[in-house]
Structures are given as structure tokens and as C-alpha cells.
Design a protein around this motif. Structure first.
Motif, mmCIF file in Angstrom:
data_model
loop_
_atom_site.group_PDB
_atom_site.id
_atom_site.type_symbol
_atom_site.label_atom_id
_atom_site.label_comp_id
_atom_site.label_asym_id
_atom_site.label_seq_id
_atom_site.Cartn_x
_atom_site.Cartn_y
_atom_site.Cartn_z
ATOM 1 N N MET A 1 -68.072 51.751 -59.229
ATOM 2 C CA MET A 1 -66.669 51.662 -59.131
ATOM 3 C C MET A 1 -65.977 50.417 -59.588
ATOM 4 N N ALA A 2 -64.721 50.573 -60.265
ATOM 5 C CA ALA A 2 -63.854 49.591 -60.721
ATOM 6 C C ALA A 2 -63.396 48.706 -59.661
ATOM 7 N N ASN A 3 -63.338 47.290 -60.097
ATOM 8 C CA ASN A 3 -63.048 46.522 -58.963
ATOM 9 C C ASN A 3 -61.471 46.355 -58.932
ATOM 10 N N VAL A 4 -60.966 47.415 -58.309
ATOM 11 C CA VAL A 4 -59.554 47.588 -58.392
ATOM 12 C C VAL A 4 -59.016 48.003 -57.057
ATOM 13 N N GLU A 5 -57.932 47.846 -56.339
ATOM 14 C CA GLU A 5 -57.411 48.141 -55.471
ATOM 15 C C GLU A 5 -56.158 48.982 -55.868
ATOM 16 N N VAL A 6 -56.450 50.388 -55.643
ATOM 17 C CA VAL A 6 -55.498 51.542 -56.189
ATOM 18 C C VAL A 6 -54.168 51.254 -55.581
ATOM 19 N N ALA A 7 -53.873 50.719 -54.404
ATOM 20 C CA ALA A 7 -52.618 50.629 -53.743
ATOM 21 C C ALA A 7 -51.900 49.452 -54.399
ATOM 22 N N GLU A 8 -52.710 48.638 -54.938
ATOM 23 C CA GLU A 8 -51.950 47.450 -55.437
ATOM 24 C C GLU A 8 -51.497 48.003 -56.936
ATOM 25 N N VAL A 9 -52.289 48.614 -57.780
ATOM 26 C CA VAL A 9 -51.951 49.029 -59.084
ATOM 27 C C VAL A 9 -50.773 49.749 -58.912
ATOM 28 N N ASN A 10 -50.764 50.708 -57.753
ATOM 29 C CA ASN A 10 -49.525 51.500 -57.760
ATOM 30 C C ASN A 10 -48.412 50.979 -57.237
ATOM 31 N N LYS A 11 -48.435 49.853 -56.357
ATOM 32 C CA LYS A 11 -47.409 48.982 -56.084
ATOM 33 C C LYS A 11 -46.550 48.598 -57.188
ATOM 34 N N PHE A 12 -47.406 47.642 -58.353
ATOM 35 C CA PHE A 12 -46.858 47.225 -59.525
ATOM 36 C C PHE A 12 -46.424 48.503 -60.381
ATOM 37 N N ALA A 13 -46.819 49.390 -60.392
ATOM 38 C CA ALA A 13 -46.370 50.433 -61.251
ATOM 39 C C ALA A 13 -45.103 51.001 -60.985
ATOM 40 N N GLU A 14 -44.907 50.933 -59.577
ATOM 41 C CA GLU A 14 -43.592 51.618 -59.287
ATOM 42 C C GLU A 14 -42.639 50.603 -59.619
ATOM 43 N N LEU A 15 -42.937 49.264 -59.712
ATOM 44 C CA LEU A 15 -41.824 48.264 -60.101
ATOM 45 C C LEU A 15 -42.000 47.860 -61.629
ATOM 46 N N VAL A 72 -52.808 37.503 -79.314
ATOM 47 C CA VAL A 72 -53.098 37.700 -77.750
ATOM 48 C C VAL A 72 -53.401 39.223 -77.617
ATOM 49 N N THR A 73 -54.384 39.292 -76.653
ATOM 50 C CA THR A 73 -54.731 40.657 -76.112
ATOM 51 C C THR A 73 -54.469 40.678 -74.462
ATOM 52 N N GLY A 74 -53.613 41.716 -74.059
ATOM 53 C CA GLY A 74 -53.305 41.648 -72.711
ATOM 54 C C GLY A 74 -53.895 42.792 -72.112
ATOM 55 N N ILE A 75 -54.340 42.695 -71.045
ATOM 56 C CA ILE A 75 -55.191 44.046 -70.273
ATOM 57 C C ILE A 75 -54.571 44.019 -69.000
ATOM 58 N N ASP A 76 -54.417 45.262 -68.413
ATOM 59 C CA ASP A 76 -53.925 45.702 -67.123
ATOM 60 C C ASP A 76 -54.618 46.865 -66.804
ATOM 61 N N LEU A 77 -54.563 47.467 -65.511
ATOM 62 C CA LEU A 77 -55.018 48.690 -65.216
ATOM 63 C C LEU A 77 -53.847 49.449 -64.610
ATOM 64 N N ALA A 78 -52.570 48.803 -64.746
ATOM 65 C CA ALA A 78 -51.120 49.567 -64.349
ATOM 66 C C ALA A 78 -50.778 50.379 -65.638
ATOM 67 N N GLU A 79 -50.853 51.486 -65.981
ATOM 68 C CA GLU A 79 -50.339 51.825 -67.133
ATOM 69 C C GLU A 79 -48.755 51.838 -67.570
ATOM 70 N N LYS A 80 -48.169 51.889 -66.309
ATOM 71 C CA LYS A 80 -46.743 52.026 -66.637
ATOM 72 C C LYS A 80 -46.271 50.544 -66.858
ATOM 73 N N SER A 81 -47.082 49.596 -66.355
ATOM 74 C CA SER A 81 -46.697 48.063 -66.806
ATOM 75 C C SER A 81 -46.941 48.069 -68.354
ATOM 76 N N LEU A 82 -47.961 48.482 -68.772
ATOM 77 C CA LEU A 82 -48.436 48.333 -70.111
ATOM 78 C C LEU A 82 -47.338 48.655 -71.057
ATOM 79 N N GLN A 83 -46.740 50.064 -70.546
ATOM 80 C CA GLN A 83 -46.095 50.789 -71.518
ATOM 81 C C GLN A 83 -44.730 49.819 -71.578
ATOM 82 N N VAL A 84 -44.377 49.347 -70.468
ATOM 83 C CA VAL A 84 -43.195 48.400 -70.559
ATOM 84 C C VAL A 84 -43.400 47.369 -71.383
#
Length: 232
Positions: A1-15, A72-84
Motif C-alpha cells: 500500500m502506498a504511504n498516503v492518507e486518501v482523505a488528505e489527498v482529497n482535501k488538497f485536491a478540493e482546494l 526541478v522535479t515536483g511530485i505529488d499524489l493530488a493530480e488536481k494540484s499537479l494540473q494547476v
């Protein structure tokens, strides 16, 4: 399992649409960014370096490091944030390579690939922060630089970072932080040592509510940054 809190990713995706609104919910990050950028650049000399920004969000720090001459390489698991982030970099004519990948997976793919690794305000949002520290250490070259920033765990940090910032001053959306996930500098320093990172320096970050300005300080009781170098 990925080291990720889905609720946290979703929270930032919504913003995500607010990442570059300097008067919106991410205003504190915009205010903090010049301090962080100068601290990192003064200790690691960003120009010409291969830099990884872990948990890059909408790219506030990533872009500014690229503007200092880093690759620079930037990584994140919130795809919406990366699109922005990708859209803003395009509009600003700044070259940053954004990827949706877990830091642990990238560490297996590209070990010792970076001169500098930054991980700002991300450790307190994952289930296993020590795993992130190990991955950051694996990704940086021997003699390279790693920077972490997070929140201390004590009564003062709870009062200022949760009660004060989220409920009194409204600097952050309510529920941004979970106090139980805050990390003491001694804990973070121990994970760094176990990962082959040697602590070089630490600094606190403080907010002055009257001047509405952030500043670096010797006081690490609330927000703090650590700088480490990977053992050769």
C-alpha cells in the motif's frame, strides 16, 4: 500500500483551484515561500542543481526554485494540484517536471538522482513520515542536501498552529492539521540519522499577527525547518 492518507489527498485536491490565489487559503504558503526559498538557496546553492520537491502541491516552491536556476522535479499524489501546477508553470514560462508518483516509488526508480531534495509541510500529512524521510535520503546523491519543514508537537504548537491559525486568525481552513501527526524535531532528526542524513542546521518559522509577517527564528517550538547532508 502506498504511504498516503486518501482523505488528505482529497482535501488538497478540493482546494487545488486556489493554489495560486495569494489572498486565498494558501496565502500563508505564499508568505512563507520567500523565507524558505532563501534558506534553501543560501545553504544548497540551487543554480544548476537537480532538485526534487516532494509534496509539491500547486508548485509554489518548485517554480521559485526553478527561477533560481535549478532543474526541478515536483511530485505529488493530488493530480488536481499537479494540473494547476503544470498550467501555472506554462503561463509563467517556467520549466518544472511534475509527476504524480509516491516518493517511495520514485526512490526505487531514481536512487541518488538529485543534488537537493525538499519536503515542505508534507510529513504531517502521511501515515508513515519515517518512510518519506528514508525515501528522500535514497533519492539524494551522497553529499547532497535534504530539507524538511513540519510542525512541532507540544501544547504551544497546538494552540498556535491549530487553535490560533485555523480557528482564531483563520489563516488556514479548519481541519487542515491533525495535532497527533505533528513531529518533534528530535523524532525527525532520529529518522534522518537512521537514513544516513547528517543534521546541519535547524531554524524556526514564526508568524507575527500584528505585522502579518513571517520570519526565521531560533525558536523551533511551532514551525521548523531542518537541513541535512547525506553521508558520503
Amino acid at each position: 500500500m502506498a504511504n498516503v492518507e486518501v482523505a488528505e489527498v482529497n482535501k488538497f485536491a478540493e482546494l487545488a483551484h486556489q493554489w495560486w490565489d495569494q489572498q486565498g487559503v494558501f496565502k500563508p504558503l505564499h508568505q512563507l515561500n520567500p523565507l524558505r526559498l532563501s534558506y534553501i538557496d543560501s545553504r544548497a546553492s540551487l543554480a544548476g542543481k537537480q532538485v526534487l520537491d516532494v509534496g509539491c502541491g500547486g508548485g509554489i516552491l518548485s517554480e521559485s526554485m526553478a527561477q533560481r536556476g535549478a532543474q526541478v522535479t515536483g511530485i505529488d499524489l493530488a493530480e488536481k494540484s499537479l494540473q494547476v501546477a503544470q498550467l501555472h508553470a506554462l503561463e509563467a514560462n517556467v520549466q518544472v517536471d511534475y509527476r504524480c508518483v509516491a516518493v517511495e516509488a520514485l526512490a526505487q526508480e531514481k536512487p541518488q538522482a538529485f543534488d537537493v531534495v525538499t519536503c515542505m509541510e508534507m510529513l504531517e500529512h502521511v501515515p508513515d513520515p519515517a518512510s518519506v524521510v528514508r525515501a528522500c535520503a535514497a533519492l539524494v546523491k551522497p553529499g547532497g542536501h535534504v530539507f524538511f519543514s513540519t510542525l512541532n508537537r507540544n501544547a504551544k504548537a497546538y494552540l498556535m498552529a491549530v487553535v490560533g491559525a485555523e480557528y482564531v486568525l483563520n489563516l488556514l481552513p479548519k481541519g487542515t492539521h491533525d495535532y497527533s501527526k505533528f513531529i518533534k524535531p528530535s523524532e525527525l532528526a532520529a529518522w534522518m540519522r537512521q537514513s544516513g542524513l547528517e543534521l546541519q542546521h535547524q531554524t524556526g518559522l514564526t508568524y507575527h499577527p500584528f505585522s502579518k509577517q513571517y520570519a526565521l527564528t531560533v525558536d523551533t517550538s511551532v514551525n521548523y525547518m531542518l537541513h541535512a547532508i547525506k553521508e558520503v
